[in-house]
Structures are given as structure tokens and as C-alpha cells.
Design an enzyme around this catalytic site. Structure first.
Site, mmCIF file in Angstrom:
data_model
loop_
_atom_site.group_PDB
_atom_site.id
_atom_site.type_symbol
_atom_site.label_atom_id
_atom_site.label_comp_id
_atom_site.label_asym_id
_atom_site.label_seq_id
_atom_site.Cartn_x
_atom_site.Cartn_y
_atom_site.Cartn_z
ATOM 1 N N ASP A 145 0.834 -1.195 0.000
ATOM 2 C CA ASP A 145 0.000 0.000 0.000
ATOM 3 C C ASP A 145 0.875 1.253 0.000
ATOM 4 O O ASP A 145 0.572 2.233 0.667
ATOM 5 C CB ASP A 145 -0.913 -0.026 1.236
ATOM 6 C CG ASP A 145 -2.009 1.040 1.173
ATOM 7 O OD1 ASP A 145 -2.329 1.487 0.058
ATOM 8 O OD2 ASP A 145 -2.510 1.433 2.233
ATOM 9 N N CYS A 199 -19.920 -12.954 -4.833
ATOM 10 C CA CYS A 199 -20.813 -12.018 -4.152
ATOM 11 C C CYS A 199 -22.274 -12.264 -4.540
ATOM 12 O O CYS A 199 -23.191 -11.946 -3.770
ATOM 13 C CB CYS A 199 -20.441 -10.580 -4.490
ATOM 14 S SG CYS A 199 -18.949 -9.994 -3.660
ATOM 15 N N CYS A 202 -25.893 -10.383 -3.509
ATOM 16 C CA CYS A 202 -25.793 -9.703 -2.214
ATOM 17 C C CYS A 202 -25.390 -8.241 -2.401
ATOM 18 O O CYS A 202 -24.456 -7.926 -3.139
ATOM 19 C CB CYS A 202 -24.770 -10.412 -1.325
ATOM 20 S SG CYS A 202 -24.530 -9.645 0.293
ATOM 21 N N CYS A 205 -23.074 -4.737 1.596
ATOM 22 C CA CYS A 205 -22.078 -3.681 1.804
ATOM 23 C C CYS A 205 -22.552 -2.356 1.239
ATOM 24 O O CYS A 205 -22.327 -1.288 1.832
ATOM 25 C CB CYS A 205 -20.733 -4.088 1.202
ATOM 26 S SG CYS A 205 -20.754 -4.409 -0.573
ATOM 27 N N CYS A 209 -23.531 1.114 3.921
ATOM 28 C CA CYS A 209 -22.592 2.242 3.926
ATOM 29 C C CYS A 209 -23.267 3.506 4.472
ATOM 30 O O CYS A 209 -24.257 3.968 3.902
ATOM 31 C CB CYS A 209 -22.051 2.502 2.522
ATOM 32 S SG CYS A 209 -20.862 3.862 2.473
ATOM 33 N N CYS A 225 -16.495 8.486 1.372
ATOM 34 C CA CYS A 225 -16.094 7.358 2.214
ATOM 35 C C CYS A 225 -15.512 7.852 3.541
ATOM 36 O O CYS A 225 -14.609 8.695 3.570
ATOM 37 C CB CYS A 225 -15.065 6.509 1.467
ATOM 38 S SG CYS A 225 -14.398 5.145 2.431
ATOM 39 N N CYS A 252 -13.502 3.182 8.778
ATOM 40 C CA CYS A 252 -14.872 2.664 8.901
ATOM 41 C C CYS A 252 -14.856 1.211 8.442
ATOM 42 O O CYS A 252 -14.318 0.904 7.384
ATOM 43 C CB CYS A 252 -15.823 3.491 8.042
ATOM 44 S SG CYS A 252 -17.536 2.887 8.037
ATOM 45 N N CYS A 255 -18.797 -1.862 5.913
ATOM 46 C CA CYS A 255 -19.000 -2.729 4.742
ATOM 47 C C CYS A 255 -18.363 -4.095 4.940
ATOM 48 O O CYS A 255 -18.788 -5.085 4.326
ATOM 49 C CB CYS A 255 -18.480 -2.059 3.468
ATOM 50 S SG CYS A 255 -16.705 -1.726 3.450
ATOM 51 N N CYS A 259 -20.501 -7.993 5.794
ATOM 52 C CA CYS A 259 -20.258 -8.978 4.738
ATOM 53 C C CYS A 259 -20.367 -10.407 5.268
ATOM 54 O O CYS A 259 -19.647 -10.783 6.198
ATOM 55 C CB CYS A 259 -18.873 -8.757 4.131
ATOM 56 S SG CYS A 259 -18.460 -9.960 2.843
#
Length: 365
Positions: A145, A199, A202, A205, A209, A225, A252, A255, A259
Site C-alpha cells: 500500500d 458475491c 448480495c 455492503c 454504507c 467514504c 470505517c 462494509c 459482509c
């Protein structure tokens, strides 16, 4: 001593070494990410990156590993689970319950232990050294990252996980509570098998939010966000979004908490990700009282330190304002009033807003 291994044998060896270094999974991806370029360009063109100018500056380099690190032939991908060792059963419900206690500060789970950048980078470098000790010197560069890399794209292509509708990588046996890391190498390694999406229909998420930042499947508008607003965004938090932030002061997890796949999330074996005292269950007024020196001391070696004391106070001021709207609290009022003349214009503005939210039963919500 150099050992002669064919490419497939080397990948198997790398995966075994990765397991010894507490990586949950090691994969290999190719370098042609051209299929991801149109989506990246559309996202940037729409301004969804907010004021993360470096994303626009890097542009398509994010989708071109060979431009980032010339000579790259393959990308070794890594997954490391981060739930603390002592995480109890039913942790998702426990975390959601924190949001119902307005006076409690909520910090994203990944940020309650040691800075993951340090943990993964060190272990990826050790993995690189083990490869070099076996095959001899080779060109490589480690990322966590920390550079313009399409991490989730590489993760999905190498079997680490598919891109969920919240844009995070998801794994059927580990959910999404894990970090990603990469090593760009000048070795031609066979890619590991990509994973398929699971997924289905579904939309949990998207629905959960708080700020409706997930604007469609696999598309997040960072400008809405809460993770972006509390961490990456340096300026004032938009007025219309402040009430929606609740008591979330750093990141946060909503989401991810909602899940269904995260019932399979794995606990880390490393003490690095154990929760630090004061970063879970603390009162907002307590954290708001930290001086800059105390903030730096308490967050040493932790990811939170990167936002600095000013943004820390900004974020908590918003949370205190939201708590005051819910009910009158003398401690919160006094804490805010004590910062009303703070040297930072940014802090003063958010403190003033928070004080204006004082609970009034006669006022419309």
C-alpha cells in the site's frame, strides 16, 4: 549457495517460505493489467479519488507494473490476516454495537495494532532475501500500500481473492480482514490460478454504507467514504457528511462487518496486530484530551500517527458533535470548549460545529 529450480518449483518454495513468515497466502500474477485501465481512467475522470492527487498523477502507471519497476516480469502477491489473536466469536456484532454508544470512539480494526506497512514490508523483504539466497541476486521491489499498484487487481488475478462490491479483496476462507502486499520481480514465474467472484446478488455492503459511498458494484466514491474523510482528506469534512460519521474517528469497517464472508475471517498468529490499550472502547473525551506529544507517544509504530494530531482532533470533534446531538453531555461540552481557541483553524471550525450540535429535545432531528 544457488540452487537450480524450475519456475514452478520456485513458486512452491516461495509459498512455503511465505507460510513460515505468517503470510496466509502467496500467489503470482502476470504484468498485463490493461483490462483494468478503462475502469481506472473512468474512476479518476469522475473525480472519485477526491484530493488524493497522487492517484491522478500516477495515472495508468498503477495498471502498468513494468513502468513502475522496469524489468518486472511477474508480481508475487501476499495476503496476511489481521484480526487480533484474542478476537472473540461474534466480533462483527460486537463491533456494530460500538456504533450505538455515541460517547465511545470507534477506530477501524486494522489500525488498533502495529502499523501494517512495517509488518508486511519487513516480512516481504525477508521473503525476497530467502529467494536471493536460493537462486542468487535478482531484481525486485517490495510494496505494501505504498506505491501506485492495483493491489486488488493483482490479488484477484493471482487467486488471493476476488474484488467485492465494496472494492476490497474477498476470500472464501478468510473474508476481507487481511492486508495485501506485493513483490515486483524480474523473474518469469507461472501465475497462480485466478479466483472467481462469489458475491452473487448480495448488496449488504452497498446498503449498509453510512454515507452511500459505494455508488455501484465495485465502485467507491472516496469523497463520501468515511475512511477517506478521516484518514486521507486533509481539509474540512463536508457539513452534510459529518452527522453520518457517527463516532467513527479513524476509518470505517461497516462494509466489512456486514459482509457474510467475514464469518470466515481469520485471526492473525502475530502479536503485532493485537489491540493496543486505549484504541478500543475508549471514550471520545479521553482521546480528545491528548496533547500532541501524547498523541505521538500513544501512536508510535501505529498507522494512526500518519494523520497527525490536527486531523485526530478534527475527527474527534465531529464525533463529539454527533454525540451531543444524541444527548446532553457536560464532559463533552467542556472538552470541546477547552479546544475552542485551538491554534489550528481546521480544529476550531470543527469544534464550533460540534458545539452547535448541542442536544435540544425541541429541535427537529
Amino acid at each position: 549457495m544457488n540452487v537450480v529450480l524450475d519456475a514452478a518449483q520456485l513458486v512452491s518454495r516461495i509459498q512455503a517460505w511465505g507460510q513460515e513468515l505468517a503470510f496466509s497466502q502467496i500467489g503470482v500474477a502476470g504484468v498485463d493489467l490493461s483490462a483494468a485501465e478503462p475502469g481506472l481512467l473512468a474512476w479518476l475522470s469522475a473525480g472519485c479519488h477526491g484530493d488524493m492527487a497522487y492517484m491522478a498523477a500516477h495515472g495508468l502507471k498503477r495498471a502498468r507494473p513494468t513502468e513502475l519497476v522496469p524489468g518486472t516480469l511477474s508480481v508475487i502477491t501476499a495476503r496476511m490476516d489481521y484480526l487480533p489473536r484474542a478476537t472473540p466469536e461474534g466480533w462483527q456484532s460486537i463491533e456494530f454495537e460500538r456504533l450505538d454508544r455515541p460517547q465511545e470512539a470507534v477506530i477501524s480494526m486494522y489500525a488498533r495494532g502495529r502499523d501494517y506497512h512495517k509488518v508486511l514490508r519487513n516480512r516481504l523483504q525477508t521473503l525476497s532475501e530467502r529467494i536471493a539466497a536460493t537462486i542468487g541476486p535478482f531484481g525486485h521491489r517490495v510494496f505494501t500500500d505504498s506505491a501506485p499498484v492495483l493491489e486488488v487487481e493483482l490479488a484477484s488475478r493471482s487467486g488471493i481473492g476476488w474484488r467485492g462490491k465494496h472494492t476490497l479483496a474477498l476470500h472464501r476462507e478468510a473474508g476481507s480482514m487481511f492486508f495485501l502486499g506485493e513483490i515486483c520481480v524480474d523473474l518469469a514465474l507461472p501465475p497462480t490460478e485466478a479466483t472467481s467472484e462469489h458475491c452473487g446478488n448480495c448488496t449488504a455492503c452497498i446498503d449498509v454504507c453510512p454515507t452511500q459511498a459505494i455508488t455501484g458494484a465495485q465502485r467507491v466514491d472516496a469523497r463520501r467514504c468515511i475512511s477517506y474523510l478521516t484518514i486521507e482528506h486533509a481539509g474540512a469534512i463536508p457539513l452534510e457528511l459529518r452527522p453520518l460519521m457517527g463516532n467513527r474517528i479513524y476509518g470505517c469497517d461497516d462494509c466489512q462487518l456486514i459482509c457474510p464472508w467475514n464469518k470466515f475471517a481469520q485471526r492473525s498468529p502475530l502479536p503485532d496486530f493485537d489491540e493496543r490499550a486505549g484504541l478500543s472502547g475508549a471514550a471520545l473525551v479521553e482521546l480528545f484530551s491528548w496533547s500532541e506529544a501524547e498523541f505521538l507517544r500513544r501512536t508510535e509504530g501505529n498507522a494512526i500517527r500518519r494523520i497527525g494530531h490536527e486531523r485526530w482532533l478534527r475527527n474527534i470533534a465531529v464525533a463529539l458533535g454527533n454525540a451531543l446531538r444524541a444527548r446532553h453531555d457536560e464532559r463533552a461540552l467542556r472538552a470541546l470548549q477547552a479546544r475552542a481557541d485551538h491554534p489550528s483553524k481546521l480544529v476550531r471550525e470543527h469544534v464550533a460545529w460540534a458545539l452547535s450540535q448541542t442536544h435540544n429535545p425541541l429541535r427537529s432531528p
